[in-house]
Design an enzyme around this catalytic site. Structure first.
Site, short mmCIF file in Angstrom:
data_model
loop_
_atom_site.label_atom_id
_atom_site.label_comp_id
_atom_site.label_asym_id
_atom_site.label_seq_id
_atom_site.Cartn_x
_atom_site.Cartn_y
_atom_site.Cartn_z
CB SER A 122 -0.81 0.09 1.18
OG SER A 122 -1.57 1.39 1.51
CG HIS A 164 -3.95 -1.84 -1.58
ND1 HIS A 164 -5.16 -2.46 -1.84
CD2 HIS A 164 -4.44 -1.06 -0.59
CE1 HIS A 164 -6.13 -2.38 -1.13
NE2 HIS A 164 -5.71 -1.36 -0.23
CG ASP A 172 -5.18 2.10 1.47
OD1 ASP A 172 -6.18 1.39 1.35
OD2 ASP A 172 -3.90 1.76 1.78
CG MET A 224 -8.79 6.94 2.78
SD MET A 224 -7.79 6.97 4.27
CE MET A 224 -6.64 5.45 4.13
CG HIS A 260 -10.09 -0.01 0.04
ND1 HIS A 260 -9.45 0.05 1.34
CD2 HIS A 260 -11.44 0.09 0.45
CE1 HIS A 260 -10.32 -0.14 2.31
NE2 HIS A 260 -11.43 -0.03 1.63
CG MET A 263 -11.72 3.15 2.54
SD MET A 263 -10.12 3.14 3.62
CE MET A 263 -8.77 3.14 2.41
CG MET A 300 -11.42 -3.13 5.54
SD MET A 300 -9.96 -2.43 4.70
CE MET A 300 -9.00 -1.56 6.03
CG PHE A 336 -6.28 7.23 10.36
CD1 PHE A 336 -5.48 8.42 10.22
CD2 PHE A 336 -7.36 7.19 10.76
CE1 PHE A 336 -6.22 9.64 10.37
CE2 PHE A 336 -8.01 8.08 11.03
CZ PHE A 336 -7.80 9.57 10.94
N GLY A 337 -3.21 4.64 8.22
CA GLY A 337 -2.36 3.47 8.02
C GLY A 337 -1.55 3.04 9.38
N GLY A 338 -0.76 1.85 9.59
CA GLY A 338 -0.12 1.90 10.73
C GLY A 338 -0.79 1.34 12.09
CG ASP A 346 -5.72 -2.77 3.78
OD1 ASP A 346 -4.68 -2.63 4.31
OD2 ASP A 346 -6.44 -1.83 3.05
N GLY A 347 -4.74 -4.21 6.59
CA GLY A 347 -4.65 -3.92 7.95
C GLY A 347 -4.01 -4.45 8.96
N GLY A 348 -2.68 -3.87 9.28
CA GLY A 348 -1.80 -4.49 10.46
C GLY A 348 -1.24 -5.64 9.97
N GLY A 381 1.50 -2.04 4.07
CA GLY A 381 1.97 -0.71 4.10
C GLY A 381 3.21 -0.35 4.74
CB SER A 382 3.82 0.08 8.44
OG SER A 382 2.95 1.28 8.52
#
Length: 221
Positions: free
Chosen positions: A10, A35, A37, A39, A68, A70, A139, A145-147, A178-180, A200-201
């Site tokens: 991402s 990816h 994101d 928003m 994606h 949002m 999700m 938010f990322g991270g 997606d997420g963490g 992402g991170s």
């Protein structure tokens, strides 16, 4: 499709002053999808980027772009995103009135269509739309938010989604999460049956090449 395992960095976590360079590094290191994101500050609290950025980075890589959305009223913008170079578009069903119509529109314009489940959205909301989509994005954090930290309970949705896919004869659908996602949990997520891993991170913080190598090695089952 069960064995297909794809890594989708991402760019939300990338250094935007070096965005083109970092995308190229990710591609050369073995990333499968980019990816995006998107928003709007309305569906989620944050604002990111839109078509102008996508148009600028599209010539820099041959990898598929997965957007994606949002955003509210995504039906107003999907044609412009596809024109900008997006290959896959997922949206939140509570952000539009006619989900089926939107899926058909996305597919008629030549892109893959996906729907998104937020952490609190039950899998059974997909019972009617599942016949028409190409993929489902689960999700594993609250969008915006990322991270953020991975929510373990979201893994239970993968099993429920796979059961729904079996029941409806849609075992060809790809499951995206997606997420963490990071090097420590990606193997467990992979073993549950996820196909596309958004990170992402875990990709862009530190050495991108080494991060991708580790993630791709760990997502093997």
């Amino acid at each position: 499709m069960e064995n297909k395992k794809l890594l989708a960095p991402s760019i939300l976590s990338a250094d935007f002053s070096k965005l083109g360079k970092q995308i190229k590094i990710a591609e050369n290191a073995g990333a499968d999808i980019i990816h995006l994101d998107v928003m709007d500050g309305r569906y989620v609290p944050n604002i990111t980027f839109g078509m102008p950025i996508i148009e600028k980075i599209r010539p820099l890589t041959k990898l598929p772009f997965d957007a994606h959305l949002m955003i509210v009223e995504p039906e107003k913008y999907v044609a412009d995103f596809i024109k900008a170079g997006v290959d896959m578009i997922s949206f939140h069903m509570d952000a539009t009135i006619h989900s089926h119509r939107l899926v058909e529109k996305i597919k008629s314009l030549g892109a893959k269509a996906g729907v998104v489940l937020n952490p609190a959205t039950p899998v059974n909301t997909l019972e009617e739309i599942i016949y028409y989509v190409d993929y489902v994005l689960i999700m594993s954090v609250n969008p915006g938010f990322g991270g953020q930290k991975f929510i373990p309970q979201t893994l239970l949705k993968v099993k429920k989604l796979k059961n729904l896919m079996e029941t409806t004869g849609r075992t060809d659908i790809l499951i995206e999460m997606d997420g963490g996602i990071n090097k420590d949990n990606i193997n467990k997520i992979s073993r549950e049956g996820v196909n596309i891993f958004v990170a992402g991170s875990a990709v862009f913080k530190g050495n991108i090449e080494e991060n991708i190598k580790t993630l791709k090695e760990n997502m093997k089952i």
